[in-house]
Design a protein around this motif. Structure first.
Motif, PDB file in Angstrom:
ATOM      1  N   ALA A 173       0.833  -1.366   0.077  1.00 39.09           N
ATOM      2  CA  ALA A 173       0.122  -0.066  -0.029  1.00 39.09           C
ATOM      3  C   ALA A 173       1.023   1.354  -0.040  1.00 39.09           C
ATOM      4  CB  ALA A 173      -0.912  -0.132   1.175  1.00 39.09           C
ATOM      5  N   ALA A 174       1.989   1.190   0.693  1.00 35.45           N
ATOM      6  CA  ALA A 174       3.062   2.212   0.570  1.00 35.45           C
ATOM      7  C   ALA A 174       3.656   2.412  -0.659  1.00 35.45           C
ATOM      8  CB  ALA A 174       4.075   1.989   2.013  1.00 35.45           C
ATOM      9  N   ALA A 175       3.640   1.328  -1.532  1.00 37.06           N
ATOM     10  CA  ALA A 175       4.359   1.518  -2.769  1.00 37.06           C
ATOM     11  C   ALA A 175       3.574   2.092  -3.912  1.00 37.06           C
ATOM     12  CB  ALA A 175       4.968   0.388  -2.925  1.00 37.06           C
ATOM     13  N   ASP A 176       4.101   2.271  -5.136  1.00 32.98           N
ATOM     14  CA  ASP A 176       3.285   2.842  -6.054  1.00 32.98           C
ATOM     15  C   ASP A 176       3.058   1.470  -6.846  1.00 32.98           C
ATOM     16  OD1 ASP A 176       3.588   5.235  -9.042  1.00 32.98           O
ATOM     17  OD2 ASP A 176       2.328   3.596  -8.527  1.00 32.98           O
ATOM     18  N   LEU A 177       1.793   0.817  -6.975  1.00 26.94           N
ATOM     19  CA  LEU A 177       1.540  -0.312  -7.759  1.00 26.94           C
ATOM     20  C   LEU A 177       1.717  -0.010  -9.242  1.00 26.94           C
ATOM     21  CD1 LEU A 177      -1.769  -1.793  -5.795  1.00 26.94           C
ATOM     22  CD2 LEU A 177       0.547  -2.899  -5.876  1.00 26.94           C
ATOM     23  N   ALA A 178       1.440   0.946  -9.630  1.00 26.86           N
ATOM     24  CA  ALA A 178       1.748   1.241 -11.237  1.00 26.86           C
ATOM     25  C   ALA A 178       2.968   1.056 -11.506  1.00 26.86           C
ATOM     26  CB  ALA A 178       1.310   2.794 -11.337  1.00 26.86           C
ATOM     27  N   ALA A 179       3.985   1.404 -10.839  1.00 27.79           N
ATOM     28  CA  ALA A 179       5.568   1.617 -11.231  1.00 27.79           C
ATOM     29  C   ALA A 179       5.987  -0.009 -10.847  1.00 27.79           C
ATOM     30  CB  ALA A 179       6.237   2.408 -10.152  1.00 27.79           C
ATOM     31  N   MET A 180       5.446  -0.461 -10.029  1.00 26.41           N
ATOM     32  CA  MET A 180       5.793  -2.087  -9.547  1.00 26.41           C
ATOM     33  C   MET A 180       5.214  -2.773 -10.912  1.00 26.41           C
ATOM     34  SD  MET A 180       5.147  -2.610  -5.755  1.00 26.41           S
ATOM     35  CE  MET A 180       5.045  -4.414  -6.176  1.00 26.41           C
ATOM     36  N   ALA A 181       4.184  -2.354 -11.456  1.00 26.21           N
ATOM     37  CA  ALA A 181       3.630  -3.518 -12.498  1.00 26.21           C
ATOM     38  C   ALA A 181       4.379  -3.416 -13.791  1.00 26.21           C
ATOM     39  CB  ALA A 181       2.235  -2.865 -12.744  1.00 26.21           C
ATOM     40  N   GLU A 182       5.226  -2.426 -14.244  1.00 21.29           N
ATOM     41  CA  GLU A 182       6.059  -2.458 -15.110  1.00 21.29           C
ATOM     42  C   GLU A 182       7.132  -3.412 -15.047  1.00 21.29           C
ATOM     43  OE1 GLU A 182       8.418   0.353 -17.933  1.00 21.29           O
ATOM     44  OE2 GLU A 182       7.467   1.446 -16.396  1.00 21.29           O
ATOM     45  N   ALA A 189       0.137  -8.059 -10.131  1.00 18.87           N
ATOM     46  CA  ALA A 189      -1.217  -8.553 -10.428  1.00 18.87           C
ATOM     47  C   ALA A 189      -1.826  -9.305  -9.360  1.00 18.87           C
ATOM     48  CB  ALA A 189      -1.385  -9.049 -11.596  1.00 18.87           C
ATOM     49  N   MET A 190      -1.057 -10.250  -9.040  1.00 21.85           N
ATOM     50  CA  MET A 190      -1.287 -11.225  -7.787  1.00 21.85           C
ATOM     51  C   MET A 190      -1.515 -10.482  -6.756  1.00 21.85           C
ATOM     52  SD  MET A 190       0.795 -14.590  -6.425  1.00 21.85           S
ATOM     53  CE  MET A 190       1.815 -13.447  -5.455  1.00 21.85           C
ATOM     54  N   VAL A 191      -0.705  -9.593  -6.192  1.00 20.34           N
ATOM     55  CA  VAL A 191      -0.677  -8.900  -4.837  1.00 20.34           C
ATOM     56  C   VAL A 191      -1.954  -8.186  -4.879  1.00 20.34           C
ATOM     57  CG1 VAL A 191       0.211  -7.138  -3.558  1.00 20.34           C
ATOM     58  CG2 VAL A 191       1.896  -9.096  -4.416  1.00 20.34           C
ATOM     59  N   ALA A 192      -2.289  -7.346  -6.057  1.00 23.21           N
ATOM     60  CA  ALA A 192      -3.455  -6.543  -5.997  1.00 23.21           C
ATOM     61  C   ALA A 192      -4.577  -7.220  -5.771  1.00 23.21           C
ATOM     62  CB  ALA A 192      -3.421  -5.771  -7.371  1.00 23.21           C
ATOM     63  N   THR A 193      -4.773  -8.677  -6.445  1.00 21.57           N
ATOM     64  CA  THR A 193      -5.964  -9.404  -6.239  1.00 21.57           C
ATOM     65  C   THR A 193      -6.090 -10.037  -5.031  1.00 21.57           C
ATOM     66  OG1 THR A 193      -5.561  -9.911  -8.517  1.00 21.57           O
ATOM     67  CG2 THR A 193      -7.159 -11.493  -7.650  1.00 21.57           C
ATOM     68  N   GLU A 194      -4.706 -10.474  -4.271  1.00 17.48           N
ATOM     69  CA  GLU A 194      -4.993 -11.152  -3.253  1.00 17.48           C
ATOM     70  C   GLU A 194      -4.910 -10.449  -1.852  1.00 17.48           C
ATOM     71  OE1 GLU A 194      -5.212 -14.856  -2.534  1.00 17.48           O
ATOM     72  OE2 GLU A 194      -6.018 -14.195  -4.567  1.00 17.48           O
TER      73      GLU A 194
END
Length: 234
Positions: A173-182, A189-194
């Motif tokens: 939550a403290a990180a930028d998921l969009a930046a990680m996704a690249e 995607a798994m982390v966001a879903t789970e």
């Protein structure tokens, strides 16, 4: 003349019970000899007559929780001689998990001990006995114990281990998921879903109640299939 108030005598059992209660409320990091002595209303030096050092205190806390697991399993099987091996072990592991959920600091503390607590040998001996009595060979029982890992103690080892007291959800939550996704598209995607919600009791990122039971049932069903193949195939 007023009667003197009698103080409950200090004992190793009383000290350890207070230590577990303190860790439950404030976390294992809050457990110090000075703080524990304050909770018990004694001088810190009084504790050293029962537990000679902080490491002895932590070892005793681990032993206390393992004894809780043994007691819970004993109550569960008081009248359960007719159960098949899967039902027995499933009930045993889930009973252990109820203890761990009450003491969520315990998995980390157990992993930090220098030696395996003596009570665990007896505990695992009972598990092996259940497997052998069900017709497993020693070879397959050995494989089963390795496959179970920490599940018999009510928790699953995490693939990723955040710092003590942190959670994977908070880190992400403290990180930028969009930046990680690249860089990490599948993992992100798994982390966001789970992400776990509050209705699913969890001892860590990879150890929610649903995930624990899924893994446990998968292993038990697989072992039953191998048991049916006989010694030449297992």
């Amino acid at each position: 003349m007023a009667a003197k108030t009698s103080r409950q005598p200090l004992s190793r059992e009383r000290v350890l019970a207070a230590a577990v209660a303190l860790a439950d409320v404030e976390g294992i990091q809050a457990l110090t000899m000075r703080r524990l002595a304050g909770d018990l209303g004694v001088e810190a030096m009084s504790l050293y007559h029962h537990l000679p050092a902080k490491e002895a205190l932590l070892d005793g806390v681990v032993d206390t929780v393992i004894a809780e697991i043994d007691a819970a399993v004993g109550r569960l099987f008081a009248n359960g001689d007719g159960e098949d091996w899967r039902t027995r072990l499933r009930g045993q592991f889930l009973a252990a998990r109820q203890i761990m959920v009450r003491h969520p600091w315990m998995p980390g503390l157990l992993g930090s001990r220098r030696a395996i607590p003596a009570g665990l040998y007896t505990y695992y001996d009972g598990i092996v006995g259940t497997l052998l009595n069900a017709g497993f060979s020693h070879h397959l029982a050995h494989r089963a114990v390795h496959a179970f890992g920490s599940l018999p103690l009510g928790f699953a080892q995490e693939v990723f281990s955040p710092a003590a007291g942190a959670s994977m959800e908070a880190d992400v939550a403290a990180a930028d998921l969009a930046a990680m996704a690249e860089a990490l598209p599948h993992l992100t995607a798994m982390v966001a879903t789970e992400m776990h919600d509050g209705s699913d009791p969890t001892l860590g990122w990879c150890d929610s109640q649903l995930e624990f039971e899924f893994t446990l049932d998968l292993l038990l069903d697989g072992l039953e299939r191998l048991r049916g193949l006989g010694p030449s195939r297992s």
